[in-house]
Design a protein around this motif. Structure first.
Motif, PDB file in Angstrom:
ATOM      1  N   MET A   1       0.846  -1.186   0.000  1.00 42.71           N
ATOM      2  CA  MET A   1       0.000   0.000   0.000  1.00 42.71           C
ATOM      3  C   MET A   1       0.889   1.247   0.000  1.00 42.71           C
ATOM      4  O   MET A   1       2.060   1.180   0.354  1.00 42.71           O
ATOM      5  CB  MET A   1      -0.917   0.007   1.218  1.00 42.71           C
ATOM      6  CG  MET A   1      -1.856  -1.189   1.237  1.00 42.71           C
ATOM      7  SD  MET A   1      -2.914  -1.207   2.672  1.00 42.71           S
ATOM      8  CE  MET A   1      -4.163  -0.042   2.181  1.00 42.71           C
TER       9      MET A   1
ATOM     10  N   VAL B   1     -15.774   5.948   5.876  1.00 49.01           N
ATOM     11  CA  VAL B   1     -15.800   7.353   5.459  1.00 49.01           C
ATOM     12  C   VAL B   1     -14.433   7.689   4.878  1.00 49.01           C
ATOM     13  O   VAL B   1     -13.444   7.055   5.237  1.00 49.01           O
ATOM     14  CB  VAL B   1     -16.079   8.298   6.645  1.00 49.01           C
ATOM     15  CG1 VAL B   1     -17.507   8.166   7.117  1.00 49.01           C
ATOM     16  CG2 VAL B   1     -15.112   8.024   7.777  1.00 49.01           C
TER      17      VAL B   1
ATOM     18  N   ASP C   1     -11.648   4.897   5.092  1.00 47.78           N
ATOM     19  CA  ASP C   1     -10.769   4.438   6.181  1.00 47.78           C
ATOM     20  C   ASP C   1     -10.916   2.941   6.384  1.00 47.78           C
ATOM     21  O   ASP C   1      -9.941   2.213   6.551  1.00 47.78           O
ATOM     22  CB  ASP C   1     -11.124   5.167   7.483  1.00 47.78           C
ATOM     23  CG  ASP C   1     -10.928   6.672   7.356  1.00 47.78           C
ATOM     24  OD1 ASP C   1     -10.495   7.102   6.265  1.00 47.78           O
ATOM     25  OD2 ASP C   1     -11.218   7.388   8.319  1.00 47.78           O
ATOM     26  N   MET C   2     -12.178   2.479   6.373  1.00 50.91           N
ATOM     27  CA  MET C   2     -12.414   1.059   6.578  1.00 50.91           C
ATOM     28  C   MET C   2     -11.822   0.238   5.433  1.00 50.91           C
ATOM     29  O   MET C   2     -11.183  -0.789   5.653  1.00 50.91           O
ATOM     30  CB  MET C   2     -13.909   0.771   6.699  1.00 50.91           C
ATOM     31  CG  MET C   2     -14.224  -0.678   6.996  1.00 50.91           C
ATOM     32  SD  MET C   2     -15.992  -1.018   6.889  1.00 50.91           S
ATOM     33  CE  MET C   2     -16.436  -0.883   8.598  1.00 50.91           C
TER      34      MET C   2
ATOM     35  N   LEU D   1      -9.289   0.978   3.572  1.00 53.94           N
ATOM     36  CA  LEU D   1      -7.832   0.961   3.687  1.00 53.94           C
ATOM     37  C   LEU D   1      -7.388  -0.089   4.705  1.00 53.94           C
ATOM     38  O   LEU D   1      -6.412  -0.808   4.476  1.00 53.94           O
ATOM     39  CB  LEU D   1      -7.311   2.339   4.112  1.00 53.94           C
ATOM     40  CG  LEU D   1      -7.404   3.452   3.062  1.00 53.94           C
ATOM     41  CD1 LEU D   1      -6.927   4.767   3.640  1.00 53.94           C
ATOM     42  CD2 LEU D   1      -6.584   3.102   1.834  1.00 53.94           C
ATOM     43  N   VAL D   2      -8.111  -0.181   5.816  1.00 57.03           N
ATOM     44  CA  VAL D   2      -7.742  -1.183   6.820  1.00 57.03           C
ATOM     45  C   VAL D   2      -7.907  -2.588   6.248  1.00 57.03           C
ATOM     46  O   VAL D   2      -7.129  -3.485   6.538  1.00 57.03           O
ATOM     47  CB  VAL D   2      -8.580  -1.028   8.104  1.00 57.03           C
ATOM     48  CG1 VAL D   2      -8.113  -2.004   9.161  1.00 57.03           C
ATOM     49  CG2 VAL D   2      -8.460   0.371   8.633  1.00 57.03           C
TER      50      VAL D   2
ATOM     51  N   GLY E   1      -7.327  -3.373   3.223  1.00 49.22           N
ATOM     52  CA  GLY E   1      -6.119  -3.569   2.435  1.00 49.22           C
ATOM     53  C   GLY E   1      -4.958  -4.021   3.311  1.00 49.22           C
ATOM     54  O   GLY E   1      -4.191  -4.898   2.937  1.00 49.22           O
ATOM     55  N   ALA E   2      -4.862  -3.412   4.497  1.00 49.56           N
ATOM     56  CA  ALA E   2      -3.757  -3.754   5.395  1.00 49.56           C
ATOM     57  C   ALA E   2      -3.953  -5.133   6.015  1.00 49.56           C
ATOM     58  O   ALA E   2      -2.993  -5.846   6.264  1.00 49.56           O
ATOM     59  CB  ALA E   2      -3.625  -2.700   6.488  1.00 49.56           C
TER      60      ALA E   2
ATOM     61  N   ASN F   1      -2.515  -7.927   4.247  1.00 51.38           N
ATOM     62  CA  ASN F   1      -1.083  -7.704   4.085  1.00 51.38           C
ATOM     63  C   ASN F   1      -0.324  -7.931   5.380  1.00 51.38           C
ATOM     64  O   ASN F   1       0.725  -8.555   5.413  1.00 51.38           O
ATOM     65  CB  ASN F   1      -0.909  -6.262   3.632  1.00 51.38           C
ATOM     66  CG  ASN F   1       0.361  -6.050   2.867  1.00 51.38           C
ATOM     67  OD1 ASN F   1       1.139  -5.194   3.211  1.00 51.38           O
ATOM     68  ND2 ASN F   1       0.588  -6.861   1.864  1.00 51.38           N
ATOM     69  N   ASN F   2      -0.864  -7.403   6.472  1.00 56.09           N
ATOM     70  CA  ASN F   2      -0.158  -7.386   7.739  1.00 56.09           C
ATOM     71  C   ASN F   2      -1.174  -7.300   8.873  1.00 56.09           C
ATOM     72  O   ASN F   2      -1.521  -6.221   9.330  1.00 56.09           O
ATOM     73  CB  ASN F   2       0.776  -6.165   7.742  1.00 56.09           C
ATOM     74  CG  ASN F   2       1.697  -6.143   8.942  1.00 56.09           C
ATOM     75  OD1 ASN F   2       1.508  -6.894   9.887  1.00 56.09           O
ATOM     76  ND2 ASN F   2       2.684  -5.281   8.898  1.00 56.09           N
TER      77      ASN F   2
ATOM     78  N   GLN G   1      -0.957  -8.085  11.940  1.00 55.58           N
ATOM     79  CA  GLN G   1      -0.402  -7.549  13.188  1.00 55.58           C
ATOM     80  C   GLN G   1      -0.556  -6.029  13.225  1.00 55.58           C
ATOM     81  O   GLN G   1      -0.926  -5.453  14.242  1.00 55.58           O
ATOM     82  CB  GLN G   1       1.075  -7.940  13.294  1.00 55.58           C
ATOM     83  CG  GLN G   1       1.793  -7.397  14.517  1.00 55.58           C
ATOM     84  CD  GLN G   1       1.219  -7.918  15.819  1.00 55.58           C
ATOM     85  OE1 GLN G   1       0.757  -9.049  15.896  1.00 55.58           O
ATOM     86  NE2 GLN G   1       1.214  -7.099  16.850  1.00 55.58           N
ATOM     87  N   MET G   2      -0.314  -5.395  12.091  1.00 55.32           N
ATOM     88  CA  MET G   2      -0.413  -3.940  12.009  1.00 55.32           C
ATOM     89  C   MET G   2      -1.833  -3.479  12.323  1.00 55.32           C
ATOM     90  O   MET G   2      -2.049  -2.475  12.988  1.00 55.32           O
ATOM     91  CB  MET G   2      -0.017  -3.506  10.603  1.00 55.32           C
ATOM     92  CG  MET G   2      -0.219  -2.042  10.317  1.00 55.32           C
ATOM     93  SD  MET G   2       0.231  -1.730   8.602  1.00 55.32           S
ATOM     94  CE  MET G   2      -0.385  -0.063   8.417  1.00 55.32           C
TER      95      MET G   2
ATOM     96  N   ARG H   1      -4.033  -5.070  14.202  1.00 56.21           N
ATOM     97  CA  ARG H   1      -4.305  -5.271  15.625  1.00 56.21           C
ATOM     98  C   ARG H   1      -3.656  -4.184  16.468  1.00 56.21           C
ATOM     99  O   ARG H   1      -4.255  -3.659  17.395  1.00 56.21           O
ATOM    100  CB  ARG H   1      -3.809  -6.653  16.052  1.00 56.21           C
ATOM    101  CG  ARG H   1      -4.930  -7.488  16.629  1.00 56.21           C
ATOM    102  CD  ARG H   1      -4.479  -8.855  17.069  1.00 56.21           C
ATOM    103  NE  ARG H   1      -4.233  -9.740  15.956  1.00 56.21           N
ATOM    104  CZ  ARG H   1      -3.101 -10.382  15.724  1.00 56.21           C
ATOM    105  NH1 ARG H   1      -2.082 -10.227  16.547  1.00 56.21           N
ATOM    106  NH2 ARG H   1      -2.968 -11.181  14.697  1.00 56.21           N
TER     107      ARG H   1
ATOM    108  N   GLN I   1      -3.237  -1.324  15.684  1.00 54.41           N
ATOM    109  CA  GLN I   1      -3.999  -0.104  15.458  1.00 54.41           C
ATOM    110  C   GLN I   1      -5.282  -0.054  16.279  1.00 54.41           C
ATOM    111  O   GLN I   1      -6.051   0.876  16.188  1.00 54.41           O
ATOM    112  CB  GLN I   1      -4.334  -0.009  13.960  1.00 54.41           C
ATOM    113  CG  GLN I   1      -3.914   1.269  13.330  1.00 54.41           C
ATOM    114  CD  GLN I   1      -2.793   1.948  14.061  1.00 54.41           C
ATOM    115  OE1 GLN I   1      -1.670   1.458  14.105  1.00 54.41           O
ATOM    116  NE2 GLN I   1      -3.084   3.076  14.647  1.00 54.41           N
TER     117      GLN I   1
END
Lengths: 270, 298
Positions: free
Chosen positions: A97, A115, B156-157, B159-160, B162-163, B166-167, B169-170, B172, B174
C-alpha cells in the motif's frame, strides 16, 4: 502507567516440555519514564512485551495499564494505549500500500468507519510530518512502502506510531535489523519523539551502551526475572564495566561467552 | 452469441469481484461462494414467484449472501476453525438450506414471472434490440458495483481491509479487531456473490441448487486471468481487471463448449479446463516472480 503484579508465563504448562519464561515478575513504570531493557537471548524480554501488549496471556498475575486491569483484554483493545515497534522493519507497515494509505490507517487508533478521511488537508499534515524525518519521503507519498529501505520503513513506522498518540511505546530492538548509519538515525528520531510527546517508553536493546546512554531507568533481565534495576543518579553514572560487575556479583558466574557481551563488550577498553 | 458471452461474463464478474475481495484483499480463501451463489438464485426465484418485485428480490438475495458470509466468518472467528474448513461447512449446510428455500425442490423455473430482464426488455421494446438492452443493463449494474467498491476501498475502513490481508499484526496494533473486519469483509463478499447468483437465475430463466458447483474455481480463474491482462496496484484497475478476467473466462468456456468437439471435448470437460487455467496462471506467475525478482522472496 504500567503495573505488572506477580506475572508468570509458562509455555506448555503441565507437560514435560513446560518452560517458564517469565516468573514472579513485578514492575511499576511511572508516566514519562524511559526504561531500557537488556538481557541475553531467552531472558524473556520479548515475552514480557507480548504479555504487556496482550498477544500472549499470562499463566498467572495481573497486568495494569493506566490504572486499569487489562489482564483479560485482547490485544486490539490494549492497543489503544500502546505503540509497538518490532525488530523487523516489515512488521509495522503494509508493504503493498502507499505511504499515505499506511499513514491514514495508523494516524488514529480504533475502529475505522467507511468514510473518506484522506483529503488534501490530511495529505498536507502527513507531508509536514514526513519532512521531520529528513529522508525525502514527503515527495514519495504515492509510492508503495515496499519501495522504501529498511531504515526508511522503520523511521516511518516510528512516525506513524507517534502520530497515533499512544501513552506507552514498546520498542523491541527496533534498530537491530538496520545498518549502523540508519540505526543511528532511527535512534535519534526515537529519543526526539519520546521527548516531544512525553511517551512512557520501554525499549529492549542488545546494545549495552545504548541501554546506558538512553533512558531514565535500566532493567537487566535474566531467566525471566529482573536482576538489575537502576535509575536516577545511579543510572547516570553507570558504565559498561560497572554493569557487568553488578551482573557478576548477582549471578556469581563467569560471564564468558554470553552473547550479550558481543555488542557491549567491544567498547570495554574505553 | 457474442453479447451472450459479455452478459454472462458481466453477471459472473459480480461474483468474481466477491471472490477477489476475499482471496486477494482479505487473504481469506472463502469457499462459501459455492453455496451463496445458488442461495442468491433461489432467494431471487422464490421471491419472484411469490410476487415480489425484482428489486426487493435482489436486495433479499444480497442480504442472504451477507448472512451466509457472516456464518463462515463467525465459525472461523469464534471456533478458530481454519477459513477453508469454515467455508466448506457453510457451503455444505447451504445446500440443504437452498432446497428448503425452494420448498423441497431442487430447481424452480422462472418462465411465467416478471424478472429484471422482462422489465429491461419491456423498456427496450421498439427502441433497441432486446439483447443489446440486456448488455447495456448489465454493463451499468457492474459499473455501479465496481465504482462503489472502488469508493469503499478509499474509505478508512477500506484501507484497513487492504492492510489486513497484508499485515494483520499492524491492524491489531492499530486497535482494530481483525475478527470484526473479517465478518464484514466475508459478509460483503458473499452478498456480491449471491447478487450475482440472483442475476444468473433470471438470465437463465431458472434457479437450481446445483448452480454453484465449482463456481469459486471459475471466480478464482477470472481473478487470475485478469491479473494476466493488467499489471497494476491501483484499486480501480484491480477491480476492472477482475471484470475483464470474468468476461475472458466466459469466452474461453464458450469456445470450449462450441468448438471443443473438434478435439473430442465435451461440456463435462469444462471444469477440468477451468482448473488447468488456474494452475497455468499460478505456474506462470511463479515463473515471472522468480525471474523478475532475481530469486529474492516476494
Amino acid at each position: 502507567m504500567i503495573r505488572l503484579e506477580n506475572l508468570a508465563c509458562t509455555f506448555d504448562a503441565g507437560t514435560p516440555n513446560a518452560k517458564t519464561v517469565i516468573k514472579n515478575f513485578n514492575l511499576t513504570v511511572a508516566a514519562g519514564e524511559f526504561v531500557t531493557i537488556i538481557g541475553s537471548n531467552g531472558a524473556g524480554k520479548t515475552t514480557l512485551f507480548n504479555l504487556i501488549s496482550g498477544s500472549l496471556m499470562p499463566t498467572s498475575g495481573r497486568v495494569w495499564i493506566k490504572d486499569q486491569d487489562v489482564t483479560a483484554h485482547p490485544e486490539y483493545k490494549r492497543a489503544r494505549y500502546l505503540g509497538r515497534i518490532f525488530q523487523d522493519p516489515l512488521a509495522g507497515t503494509a508493504s503493498n500500500m502507499t505511504l499515505e494509505d499506511n499513514m491514514m490507517i495508523t494516524c488514529k487508533k480504533g475502529f475505522k468507519w467507511p468514510v473518506i478521511s484522506l483529503n488534501r488537508k490530511m495529505r498536507a499534515y502527513f507531508r509536514d510530518q514526513l519532512i521531520h524525518l529528513k529522508m525525502g519521503l514527503e515527495g514519495r507519498m504515492k509510492e508503495n512502502v515496499s519501495s522504501l529501505s529498511g531504515g526508511q520503513r522503520q523511521a516511518l513506522t516510528l512516525l506513524m506510531m507517534v502520530l497515533s498518540r499512544p501513552a506507552i511505546a514498546l520498542l523491541d530492538e527496533h534498530t537491530a535489523a538496520l545498518d549502523p548509519r540508519n540505526a543511528a538515525v532511527v535512534m535519534d528520531l526515537t529519543t526526539r519523539f519520546i521527548r516531544e510527546h512525553r511517551l512512557t517508553t520501554l525499549m529492549i536493546t542488545h546494545n549495552m551502551n545504548h541501554a546506558i546512554a538512553y533512558g531514565s531507568r535500566l532493567l537487566m533481565m535474566d531467566a525471566g526475572e529482573i536482576i538489575i534495576d537502576v535509575s536516577g543518579e545511579e543510572k547516570a553514572h553507570l558504565t559498561v564495566p560497572r554493569l557487568l560487575e553488578m551482573f557478576a556479583d548477582i549471578r556469581r558466574e563467569a560471564f564468558g561467552n554470553d552473547e550479550m557481551l558481543l555488542t557491549g563488550g567491544r567498547n570495554l577498553g574505553h | 452469441m457474442l453479447e451472450g458471452i459479455f452478459v454472462e461474463g458481466l453477471i459472473y464478474a459480480i461474483m468474481a469481484l466477491g471472490v477477489f475481495f476475499t482471496f486477494r484483499i482479505l487473504d481469506f480463501p472463502d469457499l462459501t461462494v459455492d453455496g451463496s451463489f445458488p442461495l442468491g438464485a433461489v432467494i431471487m426465484a422464490t421471491s419472484l414467484t411469490a410476487g415480489q418485485n425484482p428489486l426487493a428480490g435482489l436486495l433479499l438475495a444480497f442480504g442472504g449472501g451477507v448472512l451466509a458470509g457472516f456464518v463462515t466468518a463467525a465459525i472461523h472467528n469464534r471456533l478458530k476453525v481454519p477459513h477453508l474448513l469454515a467455508g466448506i461447512l457453510t457451503m455444505t449446510m447451504l445446500y440443504s438450506v437452498n432446497i428448503r428455500i425452494l420448498d423441497n425442490r431442487a430447481n424452480l423455473p422462472l418462465l411465467r414471472v416478471d424478472t429484471v430482464l422482462t422489465h429491461v426488455a419491456a423498456w427496450a421494446e421498439n427502441r433497441i434490440p432486446v439483447e443489446w438492452a440486456a448488455l447495456i443493463f448489465f454493463i451499468l449494474v457492474v459499473l455501479i458495483i465496481k465504482l462503489a467498491l472502488d469508493l469503499f476501498f478509499h474509505t478508512d475502513m477500506g484501507l484497513v481491509f487492504g492492510a489486513l490481508g497484508n499485515n494483520e499484526q499492524m491492524v491489531r496494533v492499530q486497535g482494530v479487531n481483525p475478527a470484526t473486519l473479517k465478518l464484514i469483509g466475508v459478509g460483503l463478499s458473499n452478498g456480491l456473490v449471491a447478487l450475482s447468483g440472483a442475476f444468473a437465475a433470471q438470465y437463465q430463466g431458472f434457479a437450481d441448487v446445483n448452480l454453484g458447483q465449482g463456481i469459486v474455481v471459475s471466480g478464482l480463474a477470472s481473478v487470475m486471468l485478469g491479473e494476466f491482462i493488467i499489471k497494476s496496484n491501483r484499486i480501480g484497475m484491480l477491480t476492472l481487471r477482475v471484470i475483464l478476467g470474468a468476461i475472458l473466462f466466459k469466452a474461453i468456456m464458450y469456445l470450449g463448449r462450441f468448438y471443443g468437439y473438434y478435439i473430442n471435448m465435451t461440456p463435462n470437460d469444462l471444469k477440468l479446463i477451468a482448473g488447468i487455467l488456474i494452475i497455468a496462471s499460478l505456474a506462470v506467475t511463479n515463473y515471472r516472480r522468480i525471474r523478475g525478482k532475481g530469486g529474492t522472496a516476494a
